[in-house]
Write a protein that holds these residues in place. Sequence first.
Motif, PDB file in Angstrom:
ATOM      1  N   GLN A 176      59.849  37.773  46.941  1.00 22.01           N
ATOM      2  CA  GLN A 176      60.994  38.333  46.225  1.00 22.01           C
ATOM      3  C   GLN A 176      61.282  39.762  46.672  1.00 22.01           C
ATOM      4  O   GLN A 176      61.672  40.622  45.890  1.00 22.01           O
ATOM      5  CB  GLN A 176      60.761  38.263  44.711  1.00 22.01           C
ATOM      6  N   GLY A 177      61.048  40.009  47.961  1.00 20.00           N
ATOM      7  CA  GLY A 177      61.338  41.306  48.548  1.00 20.00           C
ATOM      8  C   GLY A 177      60.330  42.392  48.240  1.00 20.00           C
ATOM      9  O   GLY A 177      60.558  43.551  48.593  1.00 20.00           O
ATOM     10  N   ARG A 178      59.197  42.033  47.617  1.00 19.54           N
ATOM     11  CA  ARG A 178      58.192  43.017  47.231  1.00 19.54           C
ATOM     12  C   ARG A 178      56.877  42.739  47.961  1.00 19.54           C
ATOM     13  O   ARG A 178      56.522  41.587  48.219  1.00 19.54           O
ATOM     14  CB  ARG A 178      57.943  42.965  45.723  1.00 19.54           C
ATOM     15  N   PRO A 179      56.105  43.798  48.286  1.00 18.37           N
ATOM     16  CA  PRO A 179      54.819  43.579  48.964  1.00 18.37           C
ATOM     17  C   PRO A 179      53.786  42.969  48.021  1.00 18.37           C
ATOM     18  O   PRO A 179      53.721  43.308  46.832  1.00 18.37           O
ATOM     19  CB  PRO A 179      54.414  44.989  49.404  1.00 18.37           C
TER      20      PRO A 179
ATOM     21  N   GLY B  58      40.713  34.653  31.838  1.00 20.02           N
ATOM     22  CA  GLY B  58      39.619  33.867  31.284  1.00 20.02           C
ATOM     23  C   GLY B  58      38.543  33.602  32.328  1.00 20.02           C
ATOM     24  O   GLY B  58      38.439  34.335  33.321  1.00 20.02           O
ATOM     25  N   ILE B  59      37.744  32.573  32.115  1.00 21.73           N
ATOM     26  CA  ILE B  59      36.669  32.201  33.037  1.00 21.73           C
ATOM     27  C   ILE B  59      36.945  30.809  33.589  1.00 21.73           C
ATOM     28  O   ILE B  59      37.293  29.891  32.844  1.00 21.73           O
ATOM     29  CB  ILE B  59      35.295  32.208  32.333  1.00 21.73           C
ATOM     30  N   GLY B  60      36.814  30.658  34.907  1.00 28.55           N
ATOM     31  CA  GLY B  60      37.006  29.353  35.520  1.00 28.55           C
ATOM     32  C   GLY B  60      37.065  29.455  37.019  1.00 28.55           C
ATOM     33  O   GLY B  60      36.943  30.543  37.593  1.00 28.55           O
ATOM     34  N   LEU B  61      37.259  28.315  37.685  1.00 25.87           N
ATOM     35  CA  LEU B  61      37.357  28.276  39.133  1.00 25.87           C
ATOM     36  C   LEU B  61      38.764  28.678  39.558  1.00 25.87           C
ATOM     37  O   LEU B  61      39.750  28.208  38.994  1.00 25.87           O
ATOM     38  CB  LEU B  61      37.026  26.879  39.651  1.00 25.87           C
ATOM     39  N   ARG B  62      38.853  29.539  40.569  1.00 27.85           N
ATOM     40  CA  ARG B  62      40.137  30.022  41.047  1.00 27.85           C
ATOM     41  C   ARG B  62      40.191  29.905  42.575  1.00 27.85           C
ATOM     42  O   ARG B  62      39.211  30.179  43.268  1.00 27.85           O
ATOM     43  CB  ARG B  62      40.363  31.485  40.644  1.00 27.85           C
ATOM     44  N   HIS B  63      41.377  29.515  43.069  1.00 25.86           N
ATOM     45  CA  HIS B  63      41.561  29.303  44.501  1.00 25.86           C
ATOM     46  C   HIS B  63      42.222  30.483  45.204  1.00 25.86           C
ATOM     47  O   HIS B  63      42.218  30.548  46.427  1.00 25.86           O
ATOM     48  CB  HIS B  63      42.411  28.049  44.745  1.00 25.86           C
ATOM     49  N   TRP B  64      42.817  31.374  44.451  1.00 25.33           N
ATOM     50  CA  TRP B  64      43.511  32.503  45.049  1.00 25.33           C
ATOM     51  C   TRP B  64      43.688  33.620  44.025  1.00 25.33           C
ATOM     52  O   TRP B  64      43.577  33.409  42.823  1.00 25.33           O
ATOM     53  CB  TRP B  64      44.879  32.105  45.614  1.00 25.33           C
ATOM     54  N   VAL B  65      43.956  34.817  44.563  1.00 27.43           N
ATOM     55  CA  VAL B  65      44.302  35.983  43.749  1.00 27.43           C
ATOM     56  C   VAL B  65      45.430  36.701  44.462  1.00 27.43           C
ATOM     57  O   VAL B  65      45.451  36.753  45.703  1.00 27.43           O
ATOM     58  CB  VAL B  65      43.110  36.958  43.598  1.00 27.43           C
ATOM     59  N   PHE B  66      46.379  37.237  43.710  1.00 28.17           N
ATOM     60  CA  PHE B  66      47.304  38.165  44.353  1.00 28.17           C
ATOM     61  C   PHE B  66      47.580  39.355  43.450  1.00 28.17           C
ATOM     62  O   PHE B  66      47.434  39.298  42.227  1.00 28.17           O
ATOM     63  CB  PHE B  66      48.590  37.490  44.837  1.00 28.17           C
ATOM     64  N   ASN B  67      47.970  40.457  44.094  1.00 22.72           N
ATOM     65  CA  ASN B  67      48.333  41.699  43.430  1.00 22.72           C
ATOM     66  C   ASN B  67      49.695  42.098  43.987  1.00 22.72           C
ATOM     67  O   ASN B  67      49.808  42.400  45.178  1.00 22.72           O
ATOM     68  CB  ASN B  67      47.281  42.774  43.700  1.00 22.72           C
ATOM     69  N   CYS B  68      50.728  42.050  43.146  1.00 24.00           N
ATOM     70  CA  CYS B  68      52.106  42.218  43.621  1.00 24.00           C
ATOM     71  C   CYS B  68      52.731  43.488  43.062  1.00 24.00           C
ATOM     72  O   CYS B  68      52.593  43.800  41.875  1.00 24.00           O
ATOM     73  CB  CYS B  68      52.940  41.007  43.209  1.00 24.00           C
ATOM     74  N   THR B  69      53.445  44.205  43.907  1.00 24.92           N
ATOM     75  CA  THR B  69      54.204  45.374  43.478  1.00 24.92           C
ATOM     76  C   THR B  69      55.504  44.941  42.815  1.00 24.92           C
ATOM     77  O   THR B  69      56.240  44.111  43.360  1.00 24.92           O
ATOM     78  CB  THR B  69      54.531  46.278  44.675  1.00 24.92           C
ATOM     79  N   VAL B  70      55.778  45.515  41.636  1.00 24.63           N
ATOM     80  CA  VAL B  70      57.045  45.268  40.946  1.00 24.63           C
ATOM     81  C   VAL B  70      57.796  46.595  40.821  1.00 24.63           C
ATOM     82  O   VAL B  70      57.252  47.666  41.105  1.00 24.63           O
ATOM     83  CB  VAL B  70      56.820  44.648  39.547  1.00 24.63           C
ATOM     84  N   VAL B  71      59.037  46.521  40.394  1.00 23.68           N
ATOM     85  CA  VAL B  71      59.863  47.721  40.270  1.00 23.68           C
ATOM     86  C   VAL B  71      59.328  48.613  39.148  1.00 23.68           C
ATOM     87  O   VAL B  71      58.683  48.153  38.211  1.00 23.68           O
ATOM     88  CB  VAL B  71      61.336  47.355  39.998  1.00 23.68           C
ATOM     89  N   ASP B  72      59.619  49.917  39.257  1.00 26.01           N
ATOM     90  CA  ASP B  72      59.118  50.874  38.276  1.00 26.01           C
ATOM     91  C   ASP B  72      59.571  50.542  36.852  1.00 26.01           C
ATOM     92  O   ASP B  72      58.827  50.740  35.893  1.00 26.01           O
ATOM     93  CB  ASP B  72      59.582  52.289  38.629  1.00 26.01           C
ATOM     94  N   ASP B  73      60.804  50.050  36.713  1.00 30.52           N
ATOM     95  CA  ASP B  73      61.328  49.751  35.379  1.00 30.52           C
ATOM     96  C   ASP B  73      61.203  48.258  35.041  1.00 30.52           C
ATOM     97  O   ASP B  73      62.047  47.692  34.370  1.00 30.52           O
ATOM     98  CB  ASP B  73      62.778  50.205  35.253  1.00 30.52           C
ATOM     99  N   TYR B  74      60.135  47.650  35.504  1.00 31.14           N
ATOM    100  CA  TYR B  74      59.892  46.224  35.275  1.00 31.14           C
ATOM    101  C   TYR B  74      59.974  45.918  33.779  1.00 31.14           C
ATOM    102  O   TYR B  74      59.285  46.538  32.955  1.00 31.14           O
ATOM    103  CB  TYR B  74      58.508  45.854  35.805  1.00 31.14           C
TER     104      TYR B  74
ATOM    105  N   GLY C  41      44.914  30.001  40.128  1.00 30.90           N
ATOM    106  CA  GLY C  41      44.687  31.309  40.717  1.00 30.90           C
ATOM    107  C   GLY C  41      44.920  32.401  39.702  1.00 30.90           C
ATOM    108  O   GLY C  41      45.183  32.144  38.525  1.00 30.90           O
ATOM    109  N   ILE C  42      44.845  33.639  40.174  1.00 24.65           N
ATOM    110  CA  ILE C  42      44.995  34.817  39.326  1.00 24.65           C
ATOM    111  C   ILE C  42      46.114  35.674  39.894  1.00 24.65           C
ATOM    112  O   ILE C  42      46.104  35.998  41.091  1.00 24.65           O
ATOM    113  CB  ILE C  42      43.691  35.642  39.276  1.00 24.65           C
ATOM    114  N   GLY C  43      47.068  36.053  39.053  1.00 25.54           N
ATOM    115  CA  GLY C  43      48.169  36.893  39.500  1.00 25.54           C
ATOM    116  C   GLY C  43      48.188  38.217  38.763  1.00 25.54           C
ATOM    117  O   GLY C  43      48.110  38.255  37.529  1.00 25.54           O
ATOM    118  N   LEU C  44      48.263  39.308  39.512  1.00 29.99           N
ATOM    119  CA  LEU C  44      48.311  40.657  38.957  1.00 29.99           C
ATOM    120  C   LEU C  44      49.612  41.328  39.384  1.00 29.99           C
ATOM    121  O   LEU C  44      50.103  41.098  40.498  1.00 29.99           O
ATOM    122  CB  LEU C  44      47.135  41.504  39.453  1.00 29.99           C
ATOM    123  N   LEU C  45      50.151  42.172  38.521  1.00 28.52           N
ATOM    124  CA  LEU C  45      51.371  42.918  38.810  1.00 28.52           C
ATOM    125  C   LEU C  45      51.100  44.407  38.637  1.00 28.52           C
ATOM    126  O   LEU C  45      50.313  44.809  37.783  1.00 28.52           O
ATOM    127  CB  LEU C  45      52.501  42.497  37.868  1.00 28.52           C
TER     128      LEU C  45
END
Length: 208
Positions: A12-15, A36-52, A74-78
């Motif tokens: 979506q145009g963001r790193p 939570g706790i469990g098996l995960r296949h991926w993780v990402f950390n995504c940059t969002v806009v300042d006024d998200y 997986g686990i997604g972080l913003l």
Amino acid sequence: MTGPLPALRTAQGRPVLVWRCERPWLAVSSASFGGGIGLRHWVFNCTVVDDYDRPDPPAHIAELAAELGLAHDGIGLLTAVDVRHEVTAVDSGVRASVTTGVGQPVWAAAPQQEEVRTPGTINAVCWSPVRLGEAALVNAIATVAEAKAQALAEAGVDGTGTVTDATAVLCPADGDPEPYGGPRSRIGAALARAVHAGISAGLRTRLY
């Protein structure tokens, strides 16, 4: 076992920093998506806009995961921090990858809730080389928080973190489990030092 290294992608145009696991890892996380706790296949950390201001971060993370072709759990972080300024620190086989934003630090036990006006998030993605028991995984989350608070205090930041901080700790899903994850345990001590080093370096950039 060594955790995967992140790849820098765009969604979506963001790193986005993306960790893909060849086989699932056991994880504990405070993230709104994949927490939570469990098996995960991926993780990402995504940059969002300042006024998200999206009211549905988990749905947004699901959209990003689909665009990135990430399947299974997986686990997604913003974060408002540019993830290209991520800092990685390694100690005794434990790796911590941290993005550090403290535009609006808060004290965890503040007497009243403060309105957050400036973006700021500290996200930590941490990898243990050996399996941790479930109690040790939960303890590891506390260890990350303690190391973060120490780094902030030493840097003169007026707070213990931000209201949107998120952590993920992952370990191999097999092997004899380490029973402890506190700051004086074998893995916990290395985790604390790695997180402290990563956040301290991130704070020196003064991005926020």
